[in-house]
Design an enzyme around this catalytic site. Structure first.
Site, PDB file in Angstrom:
ATOM      1  CD  GLN A 184     136.223  76.938 -20.806  1.00  0.00           C
ATOM      2  OE1 GLN A 184     136.961  76.955 -21.785  1.00  0.00           O
ATOM      3  NE2 GLN A 184     135.078  76.282 -20.795  1.00  0.00           N
ATOM      4  NE  ARG A 269     131.962  62.990 -47.936  1.00  0.00           N
ATOM      5  CZ  ARG A 269     132.691  62.071 -48.536  1.00  0.00           C
ATOM      6  NH1 ARG A 269     133.627  61.429 -47.852  1.00  0.00           N
ATOM      7  NH2 ARG A 269     132.508  61.766 -49.799  1.00  0.00           N
ATOM      8  CG  HIS A 270     126.449  63.409 -49.378  1.00  0.00           C
ATOM      9  ND1 HIS A 270     126.783  62.157 -49.883  1.00  0.00           N
ATOM     10  CD2 HIS A 270     127.434  64.248 -49.785  1.00  0.00           C
ATOM     11  CE1 HIS A 270     127.897  62.263 -50.586  1.00  0.00           C
ATOM     12  NE2 HIS A 270     128.309  63.519 -50.532  1.00  0.00           N
ATOM     13  CG  ASN A 276     129.718  59.108 -52.674  1.00  0.00           C
ATOM     14  OD1 ASN A 276     128.881  59.412 -51.833  1.00  0.00           O
ATOM     15  ND2 ASN A 276     130.585  59.991 -53.157  1.00  0.00           N
ATOM     16  N   GLY A 282     131.571  64.600 -58.013  1.00  0.00           N
ATOM     17  CA  GLY A 282     130.600  65.640 -58.351  1.00  0.00           C
ATOM     18  C   GLY A 282     129.219  65.098 -58.667  1.00  0.00           C
ATOM     19  NE  ARG A 319     126.853  64.391 -53.451  1.00  0.00           N
ATOM     20  CZ  ARG A 319     126.991  65.250 -54.447  1.00  0.00           C
ATOM     21  NH1 ARG A 319     125.963  65.522 -55.234  1.00  0.00           N
ATOM     22  NH2 ARG A 319     128.169  65.855 -54.646  1.00  0.00           N
ATOM     23  CD  GLU A 339     132.379  68.362 -52.666  1.00  0.00           C
ATOM     24  OE1 GLU A 339     132.519  69.433 -52.043  1.00  0.00           O
ATOM     25  OE2 GLU A 339     132.962  67.297 -52.353  1.00  0.00           O
ATOM     26  CG  HIS A 404     128.681  68.107 -50.748  1.00  0.00           C
ATOM     27  ND1 HIS A 404     127.978  67.192 -51.485  1.00  0.00           N
ATOM     28  CD2 HIS A 404     127.827  69.142 -50.524  1.00  0.00           C
ATOM     29  CE1 HIS A 404     126.755  67.657 -51.727  1.00  0.00           C
ATOM     30  NE2 HIS A 404     126.643  68.838 -51.149  1.00  0.00           N
ATOM     31  CB  ALA A 406     135.736  69.668 -51.448  1.00  0.00           C
TER      32      ALA A 406
END
Lengths: 482, 503
Positions: A184, A269-270, A276, A282, A319, A339, A404, A406
């Site tokens: 490796q 993410r969701h 969105n 939020g 979500r 989030e 999420h 962030a």
């Protein structure tokens, strides 16, 4: 066993308590005099020790010392402890431009020994500079350090400079592990660029032999006063001696949770949410139609990947859970994956934040990592909150984390060793899965877009971050939305 | 002999059974088995570990075989009972161990236990084989904790702290007791076979040497074992004191509002000054002072004139949409939420806020660091202080949200024997009462939250029976004669019965 950290300095009891002012960026209350903040910010940091710490690796070649050094350094930096590794082999390569053969490491090669000693000294010098002058808190001294004599030299050096020392020894006799190690990371080393595989392996084995005769492992009796952890057979067993303080305790915990079993971590993410689409941050909304489509595609993608024993984690927000539901496999909810809390700005559009809180909006652009929303959180807080998730990710094998923007940035920054400055601007678009596979000393990333369109939620840092800027300048980089 | 169970008790991971903040890492239940000569701290570790695991939400129970022996052999005569050649006694001791093992099984299967601490010497390979067999047959994981100590001072201190007051030595004078106990230890030494790093290399265990100066950790199998190891490596036995108190009375306290980030009221500032004087009078060596990030705790600490550290984790519970409201306003605007909270105050999460359960999660690193530290003063908040107190005093999830933590009162906690001595020191500065009592009466009718027993119930210890009669009103400090109604359908007046006075 005594903690010996920090000290209670006696500040004379004031006749009236000091006034408090709240730092506008981080929302931390600090004492102030005449309206100006006092110097000391008594905020809980991981490393409350006044003494910097020198971590010293010990072990024969191909025992994972550099792997551990780099990983540990990455972890410590991520949780906010400025750490740097010093690889003596690197110093040697700079000194001796061309590596000829294992003979360099022969114990009776006086010339070689001299150079190696010089390199170790040079590295220690840089350690001193880093810990004393450059604000470093932990330095990882990555070398074989296989003789008691060498270790005594280092211990003396640390004492002279007021550094604590913690040894990390890796002991392993399993030939399969050692071979895999060589394949490796050694074959690709600068030392062996001009060799073929067989030559390289043979030479490296002889190199290891050079160290074996003089190897003095950390001894239960002779070294009973040292602070160390001995890792045996890649974590099957650990011997821990005299942990002195908080940071050493965290290091031990981390080292005891990592493993090298091959696996993959999937981050995404969701699916696109109703918020969105409207350009709002939020909240706890459900998936849009396209978001639901993504959830279905994600399920198909996971099936096709045919991952053994995959764990699926979500946050506790609607979500991510709706997204996981589309996979038709069991999943676990973590509140820690929620989030970032935008406090008073929850559910606002960037335009509204600029309208109602222009000062806050500017402060955020000035230092997005440390900026805390009023009554909310900062990225820095998020990292704190996510640390147990990272620890469990280290323990686990194949995991899919549905989270999420962030949150995903924070997790990604950990795996890809991104700085606090880069972290809040990492690109984590909707409907894209990042597949992380540990390889050699780092992480391979594959980005897989699942072909369902979604809004862009990434806002770049605008040019003008001054509080005095015009609204248009602030809103320049806001992505399009309904 | 492999340790993996051949009939794994796989608790199916439900889709979304985790109403708790963290996933429930349960597959098989775990048997934690102590190993070591008498007076090596096994019971101390057992009780402390059990307290910690229960607090973080892992239902755990101690099974102390010595207790079973005391129940079987009513009167303890002397050390001869423990002689290796005392066949009669051997039979009894074996039976006690089996009885305890059987109860472990009951605890796991019928009482939703997740971890059981089997507290006995377990010093022979034979005894440990019996346990391993039992676990394997039932699909339980096994984790050994061996305490090894040869420091005569530590052992003597141990005997003094917990053995002299044991029921075994109730009628003896001190010297007799010590002499007998030392002979008892000798009885075990003859047959003591410590965990062997070669022969037992397939087992999962931690060896603790000399109260923590060294540890040997072998084959940690899973998350809970990893957490146990981390905890054991952070605790110590150095005498020290922990002081817990709330911030001084705040402006919002005065007007009966919850949460927020207000400053101290004039009486609160007075308290801060009094606290400073009190701390000075205690002459505590090397005291660490911790506060939250909220103005009121920091203002309080400022008056002490010493360095302090701010912890975001010590912030008060986030009341979400109810922040800055009075209870009356909560009742008016969110009557259903208000009722739900009274039904299960521990698990209830404010909309866009937190629950006590979340708080415990958040406070775990604080507890871990408190364990590492020595003398510490923690200036925090009502809900936070309740959580910390519940940890130190081993209070259940049901009791925790109703622990009394009044303003302007310092709780001084000193570890002693197997527990914690508490001294309550009121600094004699008037303040509002912010304590809202538990509604009186029987089990609340079907709650809208998951039944507590599934995840975080504290199993009742076998020794203390569950009270079968309804508690008397006086016991609960309920001033009104009518029982509090926790139904969503209740009238506003009923809801606001226990709200304390405010401006």
């Amino acid at each position: 066993m005594n903690s010996g950290e920090g000290c209670s300095e006696e500040i004379p009891l004031p006749s009236s308590p000091r006034e408090l002012t709240q730092n506008p960026l981080k929302k931390i209350w600090i004492p102030c005099k005449n309206g100006l903040p006092e110097k000391h910010i008594f905020q809980r940091k991981v490393c409350m020790t006044n003494c910097p710490t020198l971590i010293v690796t010990v072990g024969l070649p191909a025992r994972g010392k550099t792997y551990i050094s780099k990983k540990l350094t990455r972890y410590l930096n991520w949780i906010g402890v400025p750490t740097k590794e010093f690889n003596v082999g690197q110093y040697r390569r700079e000194c001796v431009k061309i590596y000829k053969s294992f003979e360099f490491f022969s114990p009776d090669n006086e010339e070689g020994l001299k150079i190696r000693k010089q390199c170790a000294s040079a590295a220690l010098n840089d350690v001193r500079q880093y810990l004393t002058d450059e604000g470093g808190q932990v330095a990882v001294f990555d070398a074989t350090n296989t003789t008691r004599e060498r270790r005594d030299t280092i211990t003396r050096f640390a004492e002279q400079n007021g550094f604590k020392v913690f040894f990390v020894e890796s002991v392993c006799e399993d030939p399969a592990v050692i071979n895999e190690n060589i394949v490796q990371v050694k074959l690709g080393s600068p030392d062996y660029t001009h060799c073929n595989t067989d030559e390289a392996v043979e030479d490296f084995m002889k190199r290891i032999k050079c160290y074996e005769n003089s190897y003095q492992t950390l001894d239960e009796v002779l070294d009973r006063d040292l602070s160390y952890i001995k890792i045996i057979d890649v974590g099957r067993r650990y011997l821990v001696n005299r942990v002195q303080d908080h940071i050493q305790s965290r290091i031990v915990y981390y080292l005891m949770n990592i493993h090298i079993t091959p696996r993959s971590i999937y981050l995404c993410r969701h699916g696109e949410s109703d918020m969105n689409v409207k350009g709002r941050i939020g909240g706890d909304s459900g998936l849009s139609l396209r978001g639901k489509d993504f959830a279905r595609r994600l399920g198909q993608f996971i099936q096709k990947q045919d991952i053994s024993d995959l764990k699926v984690w979500t946050s506790q927000m609607k979500r991510t859970i709706q997204t996981a539901e589309g996979l038709n496999v069991p999943y676990e909810q973590w509140k820690a994956l929620n989030e970032i809390d935008a406090g008073v700005c929850e559910e606002m559009m960037y335009e509204e934040i600029q309208d109602h809180h222009p000062l806050e909006f500017a402060l955020r652009d000035q230092d997005k990592y440390r900026y805390r929303y009023p009554k909310g959180e900062s990225y820095e807080d998020l990292v704190q909150r996510l640390e147990p998730v990272i620890m469990e990710l280290e323990r686990q094998e194949n995991v899919l984390v549905i989270c999420h923007q962030a949150v995903m940035r924070c997790l990604l920054a950990y795996f890809l060793d991104k700085s606090a400055e880069e972290l809040p601007y990492l690109k984590c678009p909707l409907h894209t899965v990042l597949k992380l596979t540990p390889v050699a000393y780092g992480c391979k990333v594959e980005s897989i877009f699942l072909n369902v369109d979604a809004v862009n939620t990434h806002r770049d840092r605008p040019e003008n971050v001054e509080v005095s800027r015009m609204a248009e300048e602030a809103l320049y980089t806001v992505p399009a939305h309904q | 002999m492999a340790q993996t169970p051949n009939k794994p008790q796989v608790r199916k991971r439900f889709r979304c059974d985790s109403i708790a903040s963290v996933p429930q890492f349960t597959n098989s239940p775990t048997m934690i088995v102590m190993v070591g000569l008498p007076a090596r701290g096994k019971t101390y570790i057992s009780k402390k570990l059990t307290r910690y695991l229960n607090w973080i939400g892992v239902p755990t129970k101690v099974f102390n075989v010595g207790q079973y022996r005391r129940d079987a052999v009513r009167t303890y005569k002397n050390f001869e009972f423990f002689r290796p050649d005392n066949e009669e006694a051997m039979k009894i001791r074996k039976a006690c161990a089996r009885s305890a093992l059987s109860d472990v099984g009951t605890y796991f299967m019928l009482e939703h236990g997740q971890a059981a601490v089997f507290d006995a010497t377990n010093t022979t390979r034979e005894r440990r084989e019996i346990i391993l067999s039992y676990a394997k047959d039932n699909g339980y994981k096994v984790f050994f904790i061996e305490s090894i100590c040869d420091d005569p001072e530590i052992i003597a201190e141990n005997i003094k702290q917990v053995k002299l007051s044991s029921p075994d030595y109730i009628d003896c004078d001190k010297e007799e007791a010590v002499a007998d106990f030392l002979k008892r230890i000798e009885c075990y030494k003859v047959t003591y076979v410590p965990l062997d790093d070669d022969k037992d290399s397939h087992l999962s265990y931690i060896k603790i040497f000399n109260v923590g100066s060294r540890y040997l950790v072998n084959r940690v199998q899973d998350h809970i074992q990893s957490r146990i190891v981390y905890y054991l490596m952070n605790i110590h036995v150095t005498p020290r004191t922990i002081y817990l108190c709330r911030h001084g009375e705040s402006e919002l306290n005065l007007v009966g509002r919850i949460g927020g980030d207000s400053g101290l009221s004039p009486r609160g500032s007075q308290f801060a000054g009094a606290l400073g004087k009190y701390i000075k009078s205690q002459s505590i060596p090397d005291l660490k002072v911790w506060t939250s990030h909220m103005k009121r705790t920091i203002q309080t600490a400022e008056a002490l004139g010493v360095a302090y550290e701010q912890w975001k984790a010590l912030n008060e519970i986030d009341a979400g949409v109810c922040e800055d409201l009075t209870y009356e306003e909560i009742q008016a605007n969110y009557p259903e939420e208000f009722a739900l909270r009274d039904q299960d105050k521990y698990r209830y999460r404010y909309p866009k806020g937190e629950s006590y359960e979340d708080l415990v999660q958040r406070l775990e690193p604080v507890i871990m660091e408190l364990e590492r530290q020595e003398n510490v003063l923690v200036v925090c908040h009502q809900a936070v202080m309740r959580c910390l107190l519940a940890y130190f005093l081993d209070k259940s999830a049901e009791e925790l949200p109703y622990l009394k933590c009044p303003l302007h009162t310092v709780l001084k906690l000193t570890p002693v024997a197997y527990g914690c001595k508490v001294e309550s020191v009121s600094l004699n500065i008037e303040a509002v009462n912010t304590h809202r009592d538990r509604p009186a009466g029987d089990e609340p009718p079907c709650t809208l939250l998951a039944p507590p027993s599934r995840h975080h119930s504290r199993a009742q210890p076998m020794a203390s029976p569950v009270p079968t009669r309804a508690p008397r009103l006086q016991d609960l400090g309920v001033t009104s004669l009518s029982l509090q109604n926790v139904e969503v359908s209740r009238e506003p007046e009923e809801a606001l019965l226990t709200v304390p006075d405010h401006i």
